[in-house]
Design a protein around this motif. Structure first.
Motif, PDB file in Angstrom:
ATOM      1  N   ARG A   7     -48.857   5.081  11.461  1.00 38.73           N
ATOM      2  CA  ARG A   7     -48.161   6.311  11.873  1.00 38.73           C
ATOM      3  C   ARG A   7     -46.697   6.129  12.026  1.00 38.73           C
ATOM      4  O   ARG A   7     -46.187   4.976  12.587  1.00 38.73           O
ATOM      5  CB  ARG A   7     -48.709   6.954  13.058  1.00 38.73           C
ATOM      6  CG  ARG A   7     -50.249   7.325  12.926  1.00 38.73           C
ATOM      7  CD  ARG A   7     -50.611   8.296  11.982  1.00 38.73           C
ATOM      8  NE  ARG A   7     -51.944   8.985  12.033  1.00 38.73           N
ATOM      9  CZ  ARG A   7     -52.451   9.833  11.201  1.00 38.73           C
ATOM     10  NH1 ARG A   7     -51.608  10.003   9.961  1.00 38.73           N
ATOM     11  NH2 ARG A   7     -53.500  10.183  11.206  1.00 38.73           N
ATOM     12  N   VAL A   8     -46.038   7.340  11.861  1.00 38.22           N
ATOM     13  CA  VAL A   8     -44.544   7.283  12.112  1.00 38.22           C
ATOM     14  C   VAL A   8     -44.356   8.358  12.865  1.00 38.22           C
ATOM     15  O   VAL A   8     -44.568   9.451  13.000  1.00 38.22           O
ATOM     16  CB  VAL A   8     -43.657   7.649  10.837  1.00 38.22           C
ATOM     17  CG1 VAL A   8     -42.401   7.658  10.883  1.00 38.22           C
ATOM     18  CG2 VAL A   8     -44.068   6.542   9.863  1.00 38.22           C
ATOM     19  N   ALA A  33     -47.392   2.372  16.066  1.00 34.85           N
ATOM     20  CA  ALA A  33     -46.415   3.413  15.358  1.00 34.85           C
ATOM     21  C   ALA A  33     -45.252   2.664  15.038  1.00 34.85           C
ATOM     22  O   ALA A  33     -44.610   1.858  15.638  1.00 34.85           O
ATOM     23  CB  ALA A  33     -46.239   4.475  16.459  1.00 34.85           C
ATOM     24  N   ARG A  34     -44.565   3.302  13.971  1.00 31.33           N
ATOM     25  CA  ARG A  34     -43.267   2.968  13.709  1.00 31.33           C
ATOM     26  C   ARG A  34     -42.345   4.157  14.313  1.00 31.33           C
ATOM     27  O   ARG A  34     -42.707   5.370  13.827  1.00 31.33           O
ATOM     28  CB  ARG A  34     -43.058   2.735  12.075  1.00 31.33           C
ATOM     29  CG  ARG A  34     -43.745   1.453  11.680  1.00 31.33           C
ATOM     30  CD  ARG A  34     -43.869   1.401  10.017  1.00 31.33           C
ATOM     31  NE  ARG A  34     -44.998   2.493   9.884  1.00 31.33           N
ATOM     32  CZ  ARG A  34     -45.281   2.644   8.547  1.00 31.33           C
ATOM     33  NH1 ARG A  34     -44.793   2.058   7.414  1.00 31.33           N
ATOM     34  NH2 ARG A  34     -46.646   3.670   8.519  1.00 31.33           N
ATOM     35  N   VAL A  35     -41.245   3.784  14.887  1.00 30.98           N
ATOM     36  CA  VAL A  35     -40.623   4.930  15.748  1.00 30.98           C
ATOM     37  C   VAL A  35     -39.063   5.024  15.528  1.00 30.98           C
ATOM     38  O   VAL A  35     -38.317   4.470  15.464  1.00 30.98           O
ATOM     39  CB  VAL A  35     -40.931   4.563  17.129  1.00 30.98           C
ATOM     40  CG1 VAL A  35     -40.339   5.780  18.150  1.00 30.98           C
ATOM     41  CG2 VAL A  35     -42.396   4.497  17.499  1.00 30.98           C
ATOM     42  N   VAL A  36     -38.788   6.345  15.119  1.00 30.57           N
ATOM     43  CA  VAL A  36     -37.377   6.479  15.417  1.00 30.57           C
ATOM     44  C   VAL A  36     -36.982   7.149  16.816  1.00 30.57           C
ATOM     45  O   VAL A  36     -37.719   8.128  17.142  1.00 30.57           O
ATOM     46  CB  VAL A  36     -36.882   7.772  14.287  1.00 30.57           C
ATOM     47  CG1 VAL A  36     -35.442   8.229  14.630  1.00 30.57           C
ATOM     48  CG2 VAL A  36     -37.080   7.201  12.884  1.00 30.57           C
ATOM     49  N   LEU A  37     -36.148   6.223  17.385  1.00 29.27           N
ATOM     50  CA  LEU A  37     -35.791   6.947  18.666  1.00 29.27           C
ATOM     51  C   LEU A  37     -34.146   7.679  18.574  1.00 29.27           C
ATOM     52  O   LEU A  37     -33.557   7.251  17.981  1.00 29.27           O
ATOM     53  CB  LEU A  37     -35.475   5.921  19.850  1.00 29.27           C
ATOM     54  CG  LEU A  37     -36.525   4.935  20.161  1.00 29.27           C
ATOM     55  CD1 LEU A  37     -37.151   4.039  18.968  1.00 29.27           C
ATOM     56  CD2 LEU A  37     -36.438   4.300  21.427  1.00 29.27           C
ATOM     57  N   GLY A  38     -34.394   9.030  19.091  1.00 28.89           N
ATOM     58  CA  GLY A  38     -33.098   9.731  19.201  1.00 28.89           C
ATOM     59  C   GLY A  38     -32.541   9.888  20.389  1.00 28.89           C
ATOM     60  O   GLY A  38     -33.289   9.913  21.334  1.00 28.89           O
ATOM     61  N   ALA A  39     -31.152   9.909  20.560  1.00 24.72           N
ATOM     62  CA  ALA A  39     -30.318  10.090  21.652  1.00 24.72           C
ATOM     63  C   ALA A  39     -28.951  10.431  21.523  1.00 24.72           C
ATOM     64  O   ALA A  39     -28.387  10.337  20.063  1.00 24.72           O
ATOM     65  CB  ALA A  39     -30.534   8.829  22.933  1.00 24.72           C
ATOM     66  N   VAL A  86     -43.402  11.779   8.266  1.00 30.26           N
ATOM     67  CA  VAL A  86     -43.433  11.823   9.873  1.00 30.26           C
ATOM     68  C   VAL A  86     -44.780  12.381  10.556  1.00 30.26           C
ATOM     69  O   VAL A  86     -45.064  13.460  10.053  1.00 30.26           O
ATOM     70  CB  VAL A  86     -42.162  12.929  10.380  1.00 30.26           C
ATOM     71  CG1 VAL A  86     -42.182  12.982  11.998  1.00 30.26           C
ATOM     72  CG2 VAL A  86     -40.842  12.296   9.908  1.00 30.26           C
ATOM     73  N   ASP A  87     -45.453  11.605  11.310  1.00 25.18           N
ATOM     74  CA  ASP A  87     -46.837  12.037  11.733  1.00 25.18           C
ATOM     75  C   ASP A  87     -46.798  12.687  13.093  1.00 25.18           C
ATOM     76  O   ASP A  87     -47.532  13.349  13.477  1.00 25.18           O
ATOM     77  CB  ASP A  87     -47.703  10.772  11.792  1.00 25.18           C
ATOM     78  CG  ASP A  87     -47.685  10.216  10.339  1.00 25.18           C
ATOM     79  OD1 ASP A  87     -48.426  10.929   9.465  1.00 25.18           O
ATOM     80  OD2 ASP A  87     -47.383   9.067  10.376  1.00 25.18           O
ATOM     81  N   VAL A  88     -45.773  12.222  13.929  1.00 28.15           N
ATOM     82  CA  VAL A  88     -45.704  12.526  15.228  1.00 28.15           C
ATOM     83  C   VAL A  88     -44.298  12.876  15.626  1.00 28.15           C
ATOM     84  O   VAL A  88     -43.141  12.250  15.395  1.00 28.15           O
ATOM     85  CB  VAL A  88     -46.115  11.392  16.339  1.00 28.15           C
ATOM     86  CG1 VAL A  88     -46.093  11.865  17.611  1.00 28.15           C
ATOM     87  CG2 VAL A  88     -47.450  11.180  15.943  1.00 28.15           C
TER      88      VAL A  88
END
Length: 260
Positions: A7-8, A33-39, A86-88
């Protein structure tokens, strides 16, 4: 194999090392999961590196202003360009007033229009823009999970001096319920987790005292809130949409603790 293998995910508001967003990102990655972290600041790159080091899952940080269309699109583009989908989506970006507390300057009669609009932008518009950017990707795939981190403020209660935050979090519930109806037939669910007092390192003294006086006798932890988010973000929660899951240790239940 973890629950989120292959999942992404995108997690916003993930720049604080003791925050809910980082706990969610770490939890998703630990489950594969593979994750994009935003801030909003470059410290998000450090958080992404920490997630990868701790879990072995691929993670990337993106610094962006999510009150802008370009900022929201940048997070979605980062996920799609790197992993193809993007799954999540976890909408965690937001904060109380910069002068948070029982401050008379924040009462409704003293609020400026600019202050009102800024609070709505960081607590509600960010989620709207992220949802609008990611839904076409999820629709095309026939699958998606959107989970927004709201608050018991605006859901079960309110705080003096925080009308903007309260209104924004109540609006987040409304946005999520309306969007849920629009996309549930296409395999996309939309839900909210509404935490009570959580020890994130930025907790105010009055919040700590109120949590200690509650039925659980303590604040929640970021990991406890992350567990709720991961439940709603999983494929098994396919028949839950438009829901608000309150996680407050029973604090909001009537007649369970004394009110001074």
């Amino acid at each position: 194999m973890g629950r989120f293998s292959d999942r992404v995910a995108i997690v916003t508001g993930a720049g604080a090392p003791a925050g809910i967003g980082f706990a969610v990102a770490r939890g998703l990655a630990a489950e594969g999961a593979r994750v994009v972290l935003g801030a909003t600041s470059d410290r998000v790159h450090d958080r992404a590196a920490e997630v990868t080091a701790a879990t072995g899952s691929d993670a990337v940080g993106v610094a962006a202003d999510l009150t802008t269309e370009a900022g929201a699109q940048a997070l979605v583009d980062a996920a799609v360009q790197r992993w193809g989908r993007v799954d999540v989506l976890v909408n965690n970006a937001g904060m109380t007033s910069v002068t948070a507390g029982w401050d008379a300057e924040e009462q409704v009669t003293d609020l400026t229009l600019a202050g009102w609009e800024a609070a709505l932008a960081r607590n509600l518009t960010t989620a709207f823009l992220m949802c609008r950017a990611v839904v076409p990707v999820m629709r095309a795939a026939g699958y998606g999970r959107i989970v927004s981190v709201g608050s018991t403020t605006g859901t079960t209660n309110a705080m003096p001096g925080q009308a903007t935050y309260t209104a924004a979090k109540a609006g987040l519930n409304g946005l999520s319920r309306a969007l849920a109806l629009e996309v549930v037939a296409e395999g996309v669910t939309v839900n909210v987790v509404a935490p009570g007092y959580v020890a994130t390192g930025s907790q105010l003294a009055f919040e700590q005292a109120a949590a200690a006086a509650g039925p659980a006798g303590r604040s929640g932890t970021p990991d406890e809130i992350a567990a709720c988010v991961l439940f709603l973000a999983h494929e098994s929660a396919s028949f839950v949409s438009g829901a608000v899951l309150v996680a407050d240790g029973g604090h909001g239940l009537p007649e369970t603790w004394p009110v001074a």
